[in-house]
Design a protein around this motif. Sequence first.
Motif, PDB file in Angstrom:
ATOM      1  N   GLU A 136       0.850  -1.175   0.000  1.00 36.58           N
ATOM      2  CA  GLU A 136       0.000   0.000   0.000  1.00 36.58           C
ATOM      3  C   GLU A 136       0.892   1.233   0.000  1.00 36.58           C
ATOM      4  O   GLU A 136       2.076   1.153   0.315  1.00 36.58           O
ATOM      5  N   LEU A 137       0.278   2.379  -0.280  1.00 38.10           N
ATOM      6  CA  LEU A 137       1.057   3.615  -0.335  1.00 38.10           C
ATOM      7  C   LEU A 137       1.718   3.905   1.013  1.00 38.10           C
ATOM      8  O   LEU A 137       2.884   4.289   1.082  1.00 38.10           O
ATOM      9  N   SER A 138       0.966   3.697   2.100  1.00 38.15           N
ATOM     10  CA  SER A 138       1.545   3.985   3.420  1.00 38.15           C
ATOM     11  C   SER A 138       2.723   3.054   3.707  1.00 38.15           C
ATOM     12  O   SER A 138       3.655   3.414   4.423  1.00 38.15           O
ATOM     13  N   GLN A 139       2.691   1.851   3.140  1.00 40.24           N
ATOM     14  CA  GLN A 139       3.828   0.946   3.319  1.00 40.24           C
ATOM     15  C   GLN A 139       5.029   1.420   2.502  1.00 40.24           C
ATOM     16  O   GLN A 139       6.173   1.349   2.947  1.00 40.24           O
ATOM     17  N   ALA A 140       4.751   1.898   1.289  1.00 44.81           N
ATOM     18  CA  ALA A 140       5.834   2.415   0.455  1.00 44.81           C
ATOM     19  C   ALA A 140       6.502   3.604   1.153  1.00 44.81           C
ATOM     20  O   ALA A 140       7.731   3.722   1.174  1.00 44.81           O
ATOM     21  N   LEU A 166      -0.920   0.527   9.894  1.00 39.69           N
ATOM     22  CA  LEU A 166      -1.731   1.721   9.632  1.00 39.69           C
ATOM     23  C   LEU A 166      -2.798   1.391   8.592  1.00 39.69           C
ATOM     24  O   LEU A 166      -3.967   1.717   8.756  1.00 39.69           O
ATOM     25  N   GLY A 167      -2.371   0.699   7.527  1.00 37.64           N
ATOM     26  CA  GLY A 167      -3.293   0.320   6.472  1.00 37.64           C
ATOM     27  C   GLY A 167      -4.467  -0.489   7.000  1.00 37.64           C
ATOM     28  O   GLY A 167      -5.606  -0.324   6.558  1.00 37.64           O
ATOM     29  N   LYS A 168      -4.187  -1.348   7.981  1.00 31.63           N
ATOM     30  CA  LYS A 168      -5.237  -2.188   8.556  1.00 31.63           C
ATOM     31  C   LYS A 168      -6.278  -1.316   9.275  1.00 31.63           C
ATOM     32  O   LYS A 168      -7.487  -1.515   9.113  1.00 31.63           O
ATOM     33  N   HIS A 169      -5.806  -0.356  10.048  1.00 33.68           N
ATOM     34  CA  HIS A 169      -6.719   0.574  10.723  1.00 33.68           C
ATOM     35  C   HIS A 169      -7.576   1.311   9.700  1.00 33.68           C
ATOM     36  O   HIS A 169      -8.779   1.450   9.870  1.00 33.68           O
ATOM     37  N   ILE A 170      -6.908   1.816   8.670  1.00 36.32           N
ATOM     38  CA  ILE A 170      -7.621   2.610   7.670  1.00 36.32           C
ATOM     39  C   ILE A 170      -8.683   1.756   6.978  1.00 36.32           C
ATOM     40  O   ILE A 170      -9.799   2.213   6.737  1.00 36.32           O
TER      41      ILE A 170
END
Length: 466
Positions: A136-140, A166-170
Amino acid sequence: TAPTDSKQENSITEREPIAAIATPVGEGGIAVIRVSGQEAIAKVNSAFQGTDLATKESHTVHFGNIVDAEGAVVDEVLVTLFQSPKSYTGEETVEISCHGGVLVTQAVLETILALGVRSAEAGEFTQRAFLNGKMELSQAEAVADLIHAKSAKALDAAHQQLEGKLGKHIKEFRQQIIDATAMVELELDFVEEDVEFANKEQLHELLTDLDEEIDNLLATYETGRLVKHGVRTVFIGLPNAGKSTLLNTLVGKDRAIVTDIAGTTRDTIDVDWSYDGIRFILTDTAGLRETEDVVEAEGVKRSQKAFEEADLAVYLKDLSQTLTPQEREDIAQFQQAAGDTPFVLIGTKNDIALQVDDERMSYDLKISALEGEKVDALKQLMKQRALENKHYDASSLLVTSSRHRDALQKAQQNVTSAIRALDQGMTGDFLSIDLRSALKDLGTITGEITTEDVLDSIFSRFCIGK
Ligand code: GDP
């Protein structure tokens, strides 16, 4: 073969081949050149002498020579093959490990580029990994944070984000909004028949819960910012109060890491210092009252500026000198100017402190930098005060990026607006608009929704080769 369940494998696009040196430029044991994209293996194979790479399996390593167009050996190398989609970018990838000299590495890269492979842009490998659904973008973004991390805690925060926390929360937030939207739109369908909106209570609860959860996540940003960028700490006090001595004592041998951070006044120096996993950027405000001929307010004015940028202010008072009414007044003013910025009052040179203690001043600590007295206590106090009133739980997820904070704030505004619309008995289509906007805001964090500009600004932070 058994079909895999990964949807990633269907969405890989092999783009034109790119190459870059993936290791820092300099002299080292080895350097790695990464080649990714269409026919990466065939391209490298045409400059490789030793074995036929085209016949080899993914995730294998081969010894041989890279040779130029004339057949001259450029370097002896090891190549590692990654077949699509099982690579960092998702594309066919070759990593060439060559000798670590500046010239030899450049020569190997040039040889590969001569085969019709383009030089990679900053962050382009990671950008392709994102575009191919590898992350995901936040991971990148976390990959960049990981590389730039300046303290253990910053590294932790980047790891958490890289793992997709973070992606999981989102995703959970988005699901809640989708549920709410479904409830609203169900009502819209029946509005003609004048059906009473049965789920109003339930919808209200869902939205207020969501509002609170976004709030909780947003509240971690203050700590996240400090963890990622460091605690900007200003040392204030009269000339000779012992500021530089204390700075040297804190930083010790690591003093070599002196950075010149742009935007700070020329008469301050910034030093990077880490304590207990937290990075501090220590600023020595060279004697605020040195020039007595300047207007009275100048000292305070300058410190006010320093306070604006600071996360922590430390005032040093020399205990071997009597406290003048002027300095007492100064301290009071600084304390006031600090406002919400934590302010610590430290007595210095306690080893030669005046015996008559008639100052009636309450110090947070009395130290002697020269003798190391209470220096550890000061370090602890600095960490404690910098992070107090902030959500700080080493194991919990922190929002560290202002981009993510902004998106969360926008989403929250839209959720709040939906709640208000619901309370005011507005029709479902109003709610629906707010909820859809919130969904979009959250989608920008993980990259479901994105624009060229956003991608460019994110990936330009990367180094070439990442
Ligand atoms: P600055 O102008 O605030 O940066 O002060 P300095 O760090 O240059 O210190 C001024 C003088 O005080 C120097 O001669 C230091 O050696 C001395 N000094 C600093 N800290 C201590 C201390 O803890 N004890 C004693 N006895 N002297 C100190």
